[in-house]
Scaffold this active site. Structure first.
Site, PDB file in Angstrom:
ATOM      1  N   CYS A   2      10.101  11.936 -18.642  1.00 39.43           N
ATOM      2  CA  CYS A   2       9.267  12.535 -17.592  1.00 39.43           C
ATOM      3  C   CYS A   2      10.117  13.206 -16.512  1.00 39.43           C
ATOM      4  O   CYS A   2      11.225  12.772 -16.220  1.00 39.43           O
ATOM      5  CB  CYS A   2       8.427  11.462 -16.915  1.00 39.43           C
ATOM      6  N   ARG A  27      14.565  17.746 -20.877  1.00 38.00           N
ATOM      7  CA  ARG A  27      14.536  16.282 -20.913  1.00 38.00           C
ATOM      8  C   ARG A  27      13.575  15.752 -21.967  1.00 38.00           C
ATOM      9  O   ARG A  27      13.639  14.586 -22.325  1.00 38.00           O
ATOM     10  CB  ARG A  27      14.113  15.732 -19.540  1.00 38.00           C
ATOM     11  N   TRP A  75       6.222  12.383 -20.637  1.00 40.06           N
ATOM     12  CA  TRP A  75       6.637  11.929 -21.965  1.00 40.06           C
ATOM     13  C   TRP A  75       5.876  10.625 -22.183  1.00 40.06           C
ATOM     14  O   TRP A  75       6.136   9.623 -21.514  1.00 40.06           O
ATOM     15  CB  TRP A  75       8.149  11.706 -21.975  1.00 40.06           C
ATOM     16  N   ASN A 100       7.391   8.662 -12.635  1.00 47.96           N
ATOM     17  CA  ASN A 100       8.281   8.424 -13.781  1.00 47.96           C
ATOM     18  C   ASN A 100       8.513   6.923 -13.869  1.00 47.96           C
ATOM     19  O   ASN A 100       8.674   6.269 -12.833  1.00 47.96           O
ATOM     20  CB  ASN A 100       9.648   9.088 -13.570  1.00 47.96           C
ATOM     21  N   GLY A 101       8.609   6.409 -15.089  1.00 42.85           N
ATOM     22  CA  GLY A 101       8.880   4.983 -15.242  1.00 42.85           C
ATOM     23  C   GLY A 101       7.692   4.273 -15.867  1.00 42.85           C
ATOM     24  O   GLY A 101       6.778   4.913 -16.400  1.00 42.85           O
ATOM     25  N   GLU A 483      26.908   9.112 -36.479  1.00 40.05           N
ATOM     26  CA  GLU A 483      26.530  10.170 -35.552  1.00 40.05           C
ATOM     27  C   GLU A 483      25.971  11.375 -36.318  1.00 40.05           C
ATOM     28  O   GLU A 483      24.987  11.992 -35.897  1.00 40.05           O
ATOM     29  CB  GLU A 483      27.757  10.549 -34.692  1.00 40.05           C
ATOM     30  N   LYS A 487      22.227  12.891 -35.839  1.00 34.90           N
ATOM     31  CA  LYS A 487      21.965  14.312 -35.533  1.00 34.90           C
ATOM     32  C   LYS A 487      20.983  14.884 -36.531  1.00 34.90           C
ATOM     33  O   LYS A 487      20.033  15.568 -36.161  1.00 34.90           O
ATOM     34  CB  LYS A 487      23.249  15.163 -35.591  1.00 34.90           C
ATOM     35  N   GLU A 490      17.376  13.426 -36.074  1.00 36.35           N
ATOM     36  CA  GLU A 490      16.643  13.722 -34.839  1.00 36.35           C
ATOM     37  C   GLU A 490      16.223  15.186 -34.747  1.00 36.35           C
ATOM     38  O   GLU A 490      15.198  15.487 -34.156  1.00 36.35           O
ATOM     39  CB  GLU A 490      17.390  13.276 -33.590  1.00 36.35           C
ATOM     40  N   HIS A 506      26.844  -2.757 -51.958  1.00 34.18           N
ATOM     41  CA  HIS A 506      26.118  -3.973 -51.558  1.00 34.18           C
ATOM     42  C   HIS A 506      24.635  -3.686 -51.329  1.00 34.18           C
ATOM     43  O   HIS A 506      23.962  -4.416 -50.601  1.00 34.18           O
ATOM     44  CB  HIS A 506      26.770  -4.582 -50.315  1.00 34.18           C
ATOM     45  N   LYS A 605      15.524  13.612 -23.327  1.00 30.75           N
ATOM     46  CA  LYS A 605      16.959  13.763 -23.076  1.00 30.75           C
ATOM     47  C   LYS A 605      17.531  12.565 -22.328  1.00 30.75           C
ATOM     48  O   LYS A 605      18.545  12.028 -22.692  1.00 30.75           O
ATOM     49  CB  LYS A 605      17.188  15.050 -22.270  1.00 30.75           C
TER      50      LYS A 605
HETATM   51  C1  F6R Z   1      21.198  11.720 -29.553  1.00 26.31           C
HETATM   52  C2  F6R Z   1      21.170  11.420 -28.137  1.00 26.31           C
HETATM   53  C3  F6R Z   1      20.789  10.065 -27.712  1.00 26.31           C
HETATM   54  C4  F6R Z   1      21.568   9.655 -26.460  1.00 26.31           C
HETATM   55  C5  F6R Z   1      21.053   8.318 -25.928  1.00 26.31           C
HETATM   56  C6  F6R Z   1      21.865   7.832 -24.758  1.00 26.31           C
HETATM   57  O1  F6R Z   1      21.607  13.026 -29.799  1.00 26.31           O
HETATM   58  O2  F6R Z   1      21.404  12.278 -27.319  1.00 26.31           O
HETATM   59  O3  F6R Z   1      20.965   9.134 -28.728  1.00 26.31           O
HETATM   60  O4  F6R Z   1      22.920   9.576 -26.772  1.00 26.31           O
HETATM   61  O5  F6R Z   1      19.713   8.459 -25.534  1.00 26.31           O
HETATM   62  O6  F6R Z   1      21.832   8.751 -23.725  1.00 26.31           O
HETATM   63  P1  F6R Z   1      22.940   8.749 -22.604  1.00 26.31           P
HETATM   64  O7  F6R Z   1      24.222   9.166 -23.265  1.00 26.31           O
HETATM   65  O8  F6R Z   1      22.474   9.777 -21.602  1.00 26.31           O
HETATM   66  O9  F6R Z   1      23.009   7.380 -22.052  1.00 26.31           O
END
Ligand code: F6R
Length: 610
Positions: A2, A27, A75, A100-101, A483, A487, A490, A506, A605
């Site tokens: 949000c 975000r 959000w 927000n929250g 990672e 990527k 997502e 396994h 984000k």
């Molecule tokens: C994936 C991604 C998320 C963030 C996670 C932590 O591409 O961006 O997995 O890494 O939400 O966010 P931060 O780094 O801002 O604590």
């Protein structure tokens, strides 16, 4: 997650609010709305599901008449994505609120307010706030005091802004667990959840601290701390570094940010390596006094940042002579853990606001850690302000929801930490020289890796009809495989899992068939021969592989394997270099799939709720 924007001015502010919301789009959100208050005391509210553009279209070309207003991108947490659930929420046509929250005791409060006759128009937890303030206002003539009384009843996290139809020109805000920043103007003032929203209108910012409330008019800003005492908060001048700018020549922010990595890494290193040693203030003034005592490192992070921490564990234990644990923040914060002697709590976070990671940092203050360090991309974030030490990754604003340049610069910060701690614990010259020369060579190596873009784009269509995929790596490349899988899932919505290649037999080997691409990360390191055996296990079961390999690893493309040669680099920096082709792969597959690359569905984000 949000986003909040608010303004009080002499001019009409609906365009400022919408522009602010547009700047917060990165975000992640699913609906947007605003409410403006005219001098005569009438509130006009517009809300839409979907993009901010839909809200903008609904408002049309003529700015709304109000000069005070609040706006929000939502959000969804409580209640589906509907116009009725979008903010602002309004009580009795008079009290408007954005939030927000998460209000954890919203059910109890809702029942109490319903018993008092309030009718709820949404399924949100937020709506309790506006009715609560409205109720308090029946007996409290001062809006600030009414909001104060209302928020005292809230449990959970909130960054909230309240507007009252009887008080044009005034906003009351409260922060507890969700960041808010006040933007100072001339004859106008602003509030937002992220300063990025306000950069077109001001460069002067005041950050609210936990428990703060503020009373904002056009000409004054008064901040009160948790105890209700009037306090001064410092005013910071923004250098605009976090202005997102545009996409430039790139189709998406994510692609732009992937290509920015050589520069981001140069910035992350600038002035911090002096004659092969970590500069004294690289982790903040006086940092070496703390780092010299460290015998154990506890890393806590989420998502991509957690993967950076996992790589660091290999590095710290093999080179810096300290033991290291890495844990997902949402687990760490809710379990009793053993604190080792002289242990450093390291949080890693792009945003510095991730709720679980921030909670872990706060928890560490109650435990016997020697100190805390955050590796972070946002200098003004809560984590940076609340940690003893920090390493700013200086990657510049990362707008794409999928983290790219933040990750590679976090790894740079972690290698610097290996050097800084190792310096005091007898790191070998060989390791020190390898780290220093590896870091110096890194920007050029990343540039070479980016040259794989066309080759990777050409193979992306092969993933178009796939639903599942497997990523394999060993050693430091295991977290890189994780990672890569994160990527891909997502942004392309293809199910992707990562395994340490040795784990394949396994269980996961049962999944192998021609419909599940297997992506292998294969630099020429000491685990190469072991990895080659795992590759043969996949081949023998009819799997189709995409192998990102060093030329000297001698893999050859054939019917079951497509080899993408990554130019040779030192084993030490290979996790950073091999990240690039995996980012490009997920990007180009997402393009083929036609997903919303910069704002993938359901994601946010900066995850400021737990
Ligand atoms: C994936 C991604 C998320 C963030 C996670 C932590 O591409 O961006 O997995 O890494 O939400 O966010 P931060 O780094 O801002 O604590």
């Amino acid at each position: 997650m949000c986003g909040i924007v608010g303004a009080t001015s002499e001019r009409r502010i609906s365009e400022i609010l919408v522009e602010g919301l547009k700047r917060l789009e990165y975000r992640g959100y699913d609906s947007a709305g605003l409410a403006v208050l005219s001098e005569s005391g009438s509130i006009e509210c517009v809300r839409r599901t979907g993009k901010v553009q839909a809200l903008k279209d609904a408002i049309g070309d003529t700015p709304l008449a109000g000069t005070t207003g609040i706006a929000h991108t939502r959000w969804a947490t409580h209640g589906g994505v509907t116009e009725a659930n979008a903010h602002p929420h309004i009580s009795e046509n008079c009290i408007a609120v954005v939030h927000n929250g998460i209000i954890e005791n919203h059910e109890k409060l809702r029942a109490q307010l319903q018993a008092l006759g309030y009718v709820f128009n949404s399924d949100t937890d937020t709506e309790v706030i506006c009715h609560l303030v409205h109720h308090q206002r029946k007996t409290e003539s001062d809006l600030f005091k009414a909001v104060q009384a209302a928020v005292r009843q809230l449990e959970g996290a909130y960054g909230t802004v309240v507007m009252d139809c009887r008080e044009p020109g005034r906003l009351v805000v409260a922060r507890s667990g969700s960041p808010l920043v006040i933007g100072l103007g001339i004859g106008e003032n602003f509030i937002a959840s992220d300063q990025l929203a306000l950069l077109p209108v001001t460069r002067q910012f005041m950050y609210l601290e936990e428990g703060d409330m503020a009373d904002i008019t056009r000409t004054s800003v008064k901040v009160y701390d948790r105890s209700g005492a009037l306090v001064q908060r410092d005013v910071h001048e923004s250098d605009g570094q976090y202005d997102a700018g545009g996409k430039g020549q790139y189709r998406h922010f994510m692609l732009k940010e992937i290509h920015e990595q050589p520069t981001a890494v140069r910035n992350a290193l600038e002035g911090r390596l002096v004659h092969g040693q970590v500069a004294d203030d690289a982790f903040g003034p006086g940092s070496m006094d703390l780092l010299k005592d460290i015998e154990h490192v506890q890393i806590v992070a989420c998502g991509t940042s957690y993967h950076a921490g996992m790589v660091a564990r290999y590095w710290l234990e093999s080179m810096a002579g300290v033991s290291c644990n890495v844990e997902i923040a949402s687990e760490f914060r809710y379990r009793k853990s053993h604190v080792h002697r002289n242990s450093l709590l390291v949080t890693i976070s792009q945003s510095g606001e991730t709720a679980d990671t921030l909670a872990a940092l706060r928890l560490s203050k109650e435990l016997s850690y020697r100190g805390s360090l955050t590796i972070c991309n946002v200098a003004t974030s809560s984590m940076v302000r609340e940690s003893d030490l920090n390493y700013m990754t200086r990657a510049g604003a990362e707008i794409g929801v999928a983290s790219t340049k933040a990750f590679t610069t976090q790894l740079v910060g972690l290698l610097m930490l290996v050097l800084a701690i190792g310096q005091h614990r007898g790191i070998s010259d060989k390791c020190r020289n390898a780290i220093v020369s590896g870091l110096q060579a890194l920007p050029a190596k990343l540039e070479e890796a980016l040259l794989l873009s066309d080759e990777i784009e050409a193979l992306a269509p092969e993933f178009a009809d796939k639903f599942h995929s497997l990523f394999l790596g060993r050693g430091t490349q295991y977290p890189i495989a994780m990672e890569g899988a994160l990527k891909l899932k997502e942004i392309s919505y293809i199910h992707a899992e990562a395994y340490a290649a040795g784990e394949l037999k396994h269980g996961p080997l049962a999944l192998i068939d021609a419909d599940m691409p297997v992506i292998v990360v294969a630099p020429n390191d000491e685990l190469l021969e072991k990895l080659k055996s795992n590759v043969e296990e996949v081949r023998a079961r009819g799997g189709i592989m995409y192998v990102f390999a060093d030329k000297d690893a001698h893999f050859k493309s054939d019917t079951s394997m497509r080899v993408i040669n990554v130019s040779h680099c030192d084993e030490l920096i290979a996790p950073i270099v091999y990240t690039i082709p995996l980012q490009l792969l997920s990007y180009f597959v997402a393009i083929i799939k036609g997903t919303d690359v910069d704002q993938p569905r359901n994601l946010a984000k900066s995850v400021t709720v737990e």
